[in-house]
Structures are given as structure tokens and as C-alpha cells.
Design a protein around this motif. Structure first.
Motif, mmCIF file in Angstrom:
data_model
loop_
_atom_site.group_PDB
_atom_site.id
_atom_site.type_symbol
_atom_site.label_atom_id
_atom_site.label_comp_id
_atom_site.label_asym_id
_atom_site.label_seq_id
_atom_site.Cartn_x
_atom_site.Cartn_y
_atom_site.Cartn_z
ATOM 1 N N SER A 644 -17.146 -36.611 8.982
ATOM 2 C CA SER A 644 -17.337 -37.729 8.040
ATOM 3 C C SER A 644 -16.058 -38.073 7.284
ATOM 4 C CB SER A 644 -18.437 -37.372 7.041
ATOM 5 O OG SER A 644 -18.047 -36.258 6.260
ATOM 6 N N MET A 645 -15.012 -37.302 7.513
ATOM 7 C CA MET A 645 -13.750 -37.516 6.814
ATOM 8 C C MET A 645 -12.986 -38.698 7.435
ATOM 9 S SD MET A 645 -10.624 -34.803 6.370
ATOM 10 C CE MET A 645 -11.672 -33.589 5.581
ATOM 11 N N LYS A 646 -12.393 -39.525 6.553
ATOM 12 C CA LYS A 646 -11.582 -40.645 7.026
ATOM 13 C C LYS A 646 -10.146 -40.169 7.261
ATOM 14 C CE LYS A 646 -14.288 -44.197 4.631
ATOM 15 N NZ LYS A 646 -14.249 -45.304 3.627
ATOM 16 N N GLU A 647 -9.626 -40.522 8.426
ATOM 17 C CA GLU A 647 -8.267 -40.174 8.803
ATOM 18 C C GLU A 647 -7.963 -38.690 8.529
ATOM 19 O OE1 GLU A 647 -5.565 -42.762 6.856
ATOM 20 O OE2 GLU A 647 -6.368 -44.588 7.789
ATOM 21 N N PRO A 648 -8.672 -37.799 9.223
ATOM 22 C CA PRO A 648 -8.422 -36.366 9.007
ATOM 23 C C PRO A 648 -7.049 -35.950 9.516
ATOM 24 C CG PRO A 648 -9.875 -36.708 10.887
ATOM 25 C CD PRO A 648 -9.697 -38.068 10.248
ATOM 26 N N ASN A 649 -6.418 -35.059 8.792
ATOM 27 C CA ASN A 649 -5.152 -34.462 9.242
ATOM 28 C C ASN A 649 -5.204 -32.962 8.951
ATOM 29 O OD1 ASN A 649 -4.415 -34.043 6.488
ATOM 30 N ND2 ASN A 649 -3.690 -36.175 6.396
ATOM 31 N N ALA A 650 -4.177 -32.253 9.349
ATOM 32 C CA ALA A 650 -4.186 -30.786 9.254
ATOM 33 C C ALA A 650 -4.349 -30.321 7.819
ATOM 34 C CB ALA A 650 -2.908 -30.218 9.863
ATOM 35 N N GLU A 651 -3.663 -31.010 6.889
ATOM 36 C CA GLU A 651 -3.729 -30.571 5.490
ATOM 37 C C GLU A 651 -5.118 -30.793 4.912
ATOM 38 O OE1 GLU A 651 -1.461 -31.383 1.223
ATOM 39 O OE2 GLU A 651 -0.765 -32.352 3.063
#
Length: 705
Positions: A644-651
């Protein structure tokens, strides 16, 4: 059955349950093996006709015969004699002393002023001679003989003394034994009489002294003789009654000697030895002690310990029953049909249904029992070739069946077991140094292959029964449950495709995390496939299945929404129970949310000004009881949150994963399982790495003109 066993263990405790199972197993084993150790006995008396040719069933020392042979050897030993050179000088010195005493008394009489009567002279000489030890010179003189000595001249006495002592010295320089003494004395008397120079009146006295002077010069050395006797006895080999030795032929009279040998062998009914029975009891006791220690120290939950114990005991007992059946029909064959016994059956079943340590123990126990049960009439304690055959076959399955993910892996193990069995059969045939016909060789090698095939076939055939009876979850069962064609998985895919996709994603995460900390990754994967099965009851109330964009929770009270969401764990567990799914899968469905809080609906209720007990918005639990359930609970929340996260990245993913784990720790969700902080750190790292691989940034392709 599972419920009944649980009630029994709860009532009496696992330790007493363990003892009861082992006592029953030992009693069954004893009843089946008793006939193989009690031996062959006959009910007859001496001087009866032998109903059949009777052979010795064992090698045993015939102590009576051995003792007789040793006594015979001892009697044949020649006594050790020792010659003494000092005897001649000693006896000659005594002769000289005797005549010297006569000369002394004679000089004393002559020196007196008043003459002594002859009787007094004799008394004086007799008293003087009493100083000579009678044992050294066993001679008694008459008054006449003493009187004749006193009337002899000093010259005659001196000459007689010198002549006799010299003759004694010369004669005693040769060996004379006690048995030869009368002959020697007679011979010496002749020598005295043949000499000249003895006065006639004392010749008889000289002869008397001379005969008394001749004694043994060679006496028996009792210590050396005793040593020789003992050496002769020790040199006698014990007389043995050999295995297979004919004691009495059919139709012959059983004489006293044959009856004595049969009694010694314990083959007479009233003389049957209890030693083999005691030995069997000790063997079973040792086996049961090892099983007790193994399961008492097994580090797992009580349910798994109980099931592992029952499986091991039942499989071992079935092996004993199968041995008994083979042993009954073995007498009808001229070859060793014990080689048909499925060497790896017990090992593979226990390996798949319990654990490796129990499999090793049951392999050794089965081999030892087989050695006793398959012993032939003339073998010693065990049929060692059968014992080693089962050990090698069982260990081959342990080494080459480490990972069983398909039934074909069992078939591969069967191939290896066949090769090991045939290699051992080759060793056996070569070591016996006997000539075998083509038919016998074919039988033994076919038996080796048949043994392996039976091991695999019976393992695959019995496995479902054990799994069903005890609710066990083997690797093969897990592989079957992971098949997408399973009715429940097809139901999940068709009715809740979003939940199905979510379950597959959670399974990938949970399996990777479990393998990183040494937990059961396959169990975690399969558990994830079914953990949200309860959502199929109300699919539209879960966001991953809402395709139309309409969320029914928007128009519902928060407490009702929470009740529906919370119910999916118990609904799923009920559905799994109806399909008789393994308890481990059911537990994961119940525990994957633990007693965590539905914060969204709790906050919604507060926003609406409603006051509820926090327990209304908590899952009923129980909290995760195993590492696998704990990992699935984290992976389930993490996957849903990252998706559900928008634009997920490693951090972002790392922060999210850490916050979810920290929230579970602070909420005490891991208090009832043995997961450590170090393992949670490892799980966090693996989940982040896996999620980064799934939700990595993608290249934005240019739009077509």
C-alpha cells in the motif's frame, strides 16, 4: 484419536505416558522374541530312543570332560627329583661320630681308678649314644652289641669307623630314591660283608649301622612338581561341544553320557537355562532406556514429542512383527530369507515422521533385534550378517534421503539402498567362502533389491496412515498441501484472488526469513498459503479483494467491521479443521495475528465518539507459539503495508519493517515463542532484502507516439 491422546498425556503427564508406552513396547517385543531365545528342549529320560538326530545348538565347554582330561594330564606328569650331594658327607660324618662316642666312653672307662661293671659300661655308652638324633640314625643297639663294641681295641674301632664311613660316602654319591631304598640297603650290606677288617663280634653291628646310614639322596621337589602339574593342566585345551555337533543319532539309545551333554546344553526340559531369557530382558531394557532418554530430552513441544514417541514405538513394533513372520516361514527355505526384510523401512518412516536421532536409534534397535530373531539353530548369540545388513541399509537411507520434497526422492533413496544391499550381499557371499549355485546367487541379489523396494513401497504406503492417525505433518505432506490443485487453494484463488496473491507473496517472505534463522521454511510457506483462508467467507470485506473500489466498511460501524476482520482467523481455522488439515497449519491460521490490535477501527470508533474496551478490537489469539507463526505474522503485516506504500524504496521499506517488528515486540506478541532479538534482527534484514527485490524501482518506458 488426537484428542484422546492429548487428554491422556494431560492427565498423567508426558513422562509417565512415555514410560507406559515403553513398557508396552518392551512387553510386546519380549512376547515376540521369547520363542527365538528359549532354545530347543526335549522331554525324555536316559536310555530312551532318540526321536530324531539331536545336534548341539551352541558351542559350550564340557567342564566334566575338561576336568577329566586335566586330571589325566596331571597324573602323567613325572615328579621332579633333586639330588643332594651333601647327604653322603652328612651320613659318613654320623657314622664317624658314632664310633667316636664309643672310643670316648671306652677311654673314660679305662681312665677310671675303679673298674665299672659291664652293665654300667653299657649304660654309660647308651646314654652317650642318645645324643645322636634317632631320626638321623634310626638304630637301636642291644646290650650285647654295645658290650662287644666296648671290648674292641681302639685300633679296630678306628679302622672300622674309617672303613665304614668311607664306604658310606662312596655309596651315597649316586641317586637313591625312596622306592629304591630297601634294595640299596641290601646292596650296601653285601658290600660291608665283602670288605675285610671288621672284627667278627661287631660285624653285625657294623651292618646295622651301615644299613641305617643309607637314606634317599634324591628327593622329590614338591614345588617344581606342583608347577609341572599345573602347567600340564593348563596345556590341556577345554573340551567343547561344538555348534551343530551330533549328540545322538535318530533311533539310538540316549545313554548317560549323551544325556549329561544334553543337560549341559540346557536341551532337556527340566534343565532349560534361564540365561537367554535374562539376556533378552537386558537387551530390551537397554533399548527402552535409550528411547526414554531420547524422548525425555527431545526439545520440542509436548504434542510433537508424544506423536514422535508413538510413531517410533509403533514402527519399531511393526518391524518386530514382520521379523517374526519371516522367521516363522524361514524354516521352509534352504537360503537365508532374512535378507528379504526391508532394511530401511523403520528408518525412513521414523526419519519422515519424527527426526533423525530417533531414526538412528530405531535402526540400531531393529538391527540388534533382527540379529537375535533370525539367528539360526547353530549360530552363537546373533546372526551378525543380518544385523549388519539392516544397519547398512538403514544408514544408507539416512544419508541419501536427507531432503524429501517429492515421492520420487524416496524412489531415488530406494535405488541407493539397493546398491548398498547388494554390496553387502557380495561381501557376505565372499566371506562365507562357500560355493553357491546360480539359483542361490540370483536369490540373494534379488532379495537385496526386493528389500529396498519393500522399504520404499511400505514407507509410501504407511505414511498417509500415520499422518492421518496422529495428525503428523511430514515433508511429503507439506509438498502435497502446496499443490495449487488442492481444493482449498483453488477455492482461495477463485473466490479471493487478491488474498491468494497476497498469500503467495507472504509465503516467499516467510520462507526466506525462516531459512535464515534455521526454522522450517517449507512449513512457513505452506502455512502462508492457508493462513487467510477465512477471508473466503466474506471476500469483499478485505481490501485486496475489492475490485470495484467500493469499501463496505465505509458504511459500517467500526466495531462491526472489526468483528468481521477478526473473524477471518477463526473462520479459517474452522474450515481447515473440516478438511482435516494438519494442526500446524490450523495453528498458523489462528496465531498469525496473535492478539494484535486493529488500530484503524479503534481510532475510527474514537473519532465517532464511541467508547469501547480495547479488547473489542483485538484478535482472540493465541499469540504465536512457534518461530514460523511469529515470522508469518510479521511477513503478513509487512507485505500488506509495503504494497500500500506509494513509491517504495529501500529506506522506506527498512523503516516500515523495523517499525512493524518493534510494534509487535512492544505489544508482547512474541512472548510465547522462543524467538530471540538476534533472530528478529536477522528476519528484519532478510525481509528488507526480499521486499527490495520485489518492489524495486522500474524503468519508465517512453510513451509511443
Amino acid at each position: 484419536m488426537e484428542k484422546q491422546l492429548r487428554k491422556i498425556t494431560e492427565l498423567i503427564g508426558f513422562r509417565y505416558f512415555l514410560m507406559a508406552v515403553l513398557i508396552l513396547t518392551g512387553a510386546l517385543q519380549f512376547s515376540l522374541m521369547f520363542g527365538d531365545v528359549k532354545g530347543v528342549t526335549y522331554d525324555f529320560k536316559p536310555l530312551q530312543l532318540a526321536p530324531e538326530t539331536i545336534r548341539s545348538t551352541k558351542t559350550i565347554e564340557d567342564t566334566v570332560k575338561t576336568q577329566q582330561e586335566r586330571e589325566k594330564a596331571a597324573n602323567a606328569v613325572t615328579p621332579v627329583y633333586q639330588f643332594s650331594e651333601d647327604v653322603a658327607k652328612q651320613r659318613a660324618a654320623i657314622v664317624t661320630s658314632l664310633f667316636d662316642y664309643v672310643l670316648e666312653v671306652k677311654a673314660d672307662i679305662e681312665s677310671r681308678k675303679e673298674p665299672l661293671a659291664k652293665s654300667d659300661q653299657v649304660a654309660l655308652l647308651r646314654k652317650k649314644l642318645e645324643t645322636i638324633d634317632f631320626e638321623q640314625m634310626p638304630v637301636t643297639f642291644t646290650d650285647t652289641q654295645l658290650e662287644n663294641l666296648l671290648i674292641q681295641s681302639e685300633t679296630d674301632l678306628t679302622k672300622s669307623s674309617t672303613q665304614l664311613s668311607k664306604l658310606v660316602n662312596e655309596y651315597l654319591n649316586k641317586p637313591i630314591r625312596t622306592a629304591d631304598l630297601p634294595t640299596a640297603q641290601n646292596e650296601f650290606e653285601k658290600k660291608i660283608r665283602a670288605q675285610r677288617g671288621y672284627p667278627d663280634k661287631i660285624l653285625g653291628t657294623v651292618v646295622l649301622i651301615g644299613r641305617a646310614s643309607i637314606i634317599e639322596t634324591e628327593t622329590e621337589n614338591k614345588e617344581q612338581t606342583k608347577a609341572s602339574v599345573e602347567q600340564a593342566k593348563e596345556a590341556v585345551e577345554p573340551t567343547r561341544i561344538l555348534q551343530g555337533q551330533i549328540i545322538v543319532q535318530e533311533g539310538q539309545v540316549i545313554d548317560n553320557e549323551a544325556y549329561r551333554q544334553l543337560e549341559l546344553l540346557g536341551m532337556v526340559s527340566n534343565k532349560a537355562s534361564m540365561k537367554p531369557i535374562a539376556g533378552l530382558v537386558i537387551l530390551i531394557f537397554i533399548q527402552m532406556i535409550f528411547m526414554f532418554i531420547l524422548f525425555e530430552r527431545l526439545e520440542t513441544d509436548e504434542r510433537k514429542k508424544r506423536n514422535a514417541l508413538l510413531v517410533t514405538a509403533i514402527v519399531y513394533s511393526l518391524s518386530i512383527v514382520l521379523m517374526k513372520f519371516i522367521g516363522i516361514v524361514a524354516d521352509e527355505f534352504d537360503v537365508t530369507i532374512a535378507f528379504l526384510f526391508p532394511t530401511a523401512l523403520a528408518t525412513m518412516l521414523v526419519r519422515l515422521l519424527a527426526d533423525d536421532r530417533a531414526a538412528v536409534l530405531v535402526t540400531v534397535m531393529t538391527a540388534a533385534s533382527a540379529g537375535v530373531m533370525f539367528q539360526e539353530g547353530y549360530s552363537s548369540v546373533m546372526q551378525m550378517e543380518v544385523t549388519l545388513y539392516i544397519i547398512f541399509g538403514g544408514f544408507a537411507s539416512l544419508f541419501f534421503m536427507r531432503s524429501v520434497e517429492k515421492r520420487s526422492h524416496i524412489l531415488q533413496a530406494v535405488g541407493v539402498i539397493s546398491l548398498v544391499n547388494m554390496a553387502f550381499i557380495t561381501f557376505y557371499l565372499l566371506m562365507t567362502q562357500s560355493s553357491y549355485g546360480i539359483s542361490e546367487l540370483m536369490f540373494y541379489f534379488i532379495a537385496a533389491i526386493t528389500s529396498a523396494l519393500l522399504s520404499g513401497a511400505l514407507t509410501m504406503g504407511l505414511l498417509p496412515f500415520f499422518e492421518s492417525a496422529f495428525g503428523l505433518l511430514s515433508t511429503l505432506r507439506l509438498i502435497e498441501l502446496s499443490n495449487p490443485n488442492h481444493p482449498l487453494l483453488k477455492k482461495l484463488l477463485m473466490e479471493t484472488p487478491g488474498t491468494y496473491h497476497h498469500s503467495v507473496m507472504v509465503a516467499n517472505l516467510a520462507e526466506a526469513a525462516c531459512e535464515a534463522i534455521g526454522a522450517d521454511g517449507l512449513l512457513a510457506r505452506v502455512g502462508c498459503y492457508y493462513h487467510d483462508l477465512g477471508k473466503t467467507k466474506r471476500p469483499a470485506f478485505f481490501i485486496e479483494n475489492q475490485m470495484s473500489g467500493v469499501n463496505p466498511h465505509d458504511s459500517m460501524p467500526p466495531e462491526t467491521s472489526a468483528e468481521i476482520i477478526i473473524a477471518h482467523t477463526t473462520d479459517g481455522a474452522d474450515m481447515l479443521k473440516r478438511y482435516k488439515m494438519p494442526q500446524e497449519i490450523i495453528d498458523i491460521a489462528l496465531q498469525h495475528h496473535g492478539t494484535s490490535l486493529l488500530k484503524f477501527f479503534l481510532f475510527k470508533a474514537k473519532e465517532q465518539g464511541k467508547v469501547f474496551d480495547e479488547a473489542t478490537f483485538r484478535y482472540p489469539g493465541p499469540k504465536p507459539q512457534t518461530k514460523e507463526a511469529a515470522i508469518i505474522s510479521v511477513a503478513d503485516s509487512v507485505e500488506a503495508a509495503v504494497r500500500s506504500m506509494k513509491e517504495p524504496n529501500a529506506e522506506k521499506i527498512h523503516k516500515l519493517v523495523r517499525s512493524i517488528i518493534d510494534d509487535r515486540v512492544q505489544d508482547n506478541q512474541f512472548d510465547e515463542c522462543d524467538i530471540s532479538i538476534k533472530e528478529l534482527k536477522c528476519i528484519e534484514q532478510v525481509l528488507c532484502e526480499t521486499l527490495n527485490g520485489i518492489f524495486h524501482s522500474r524503468i519508465e518506458y517512453p510513451k509511443a507516439d
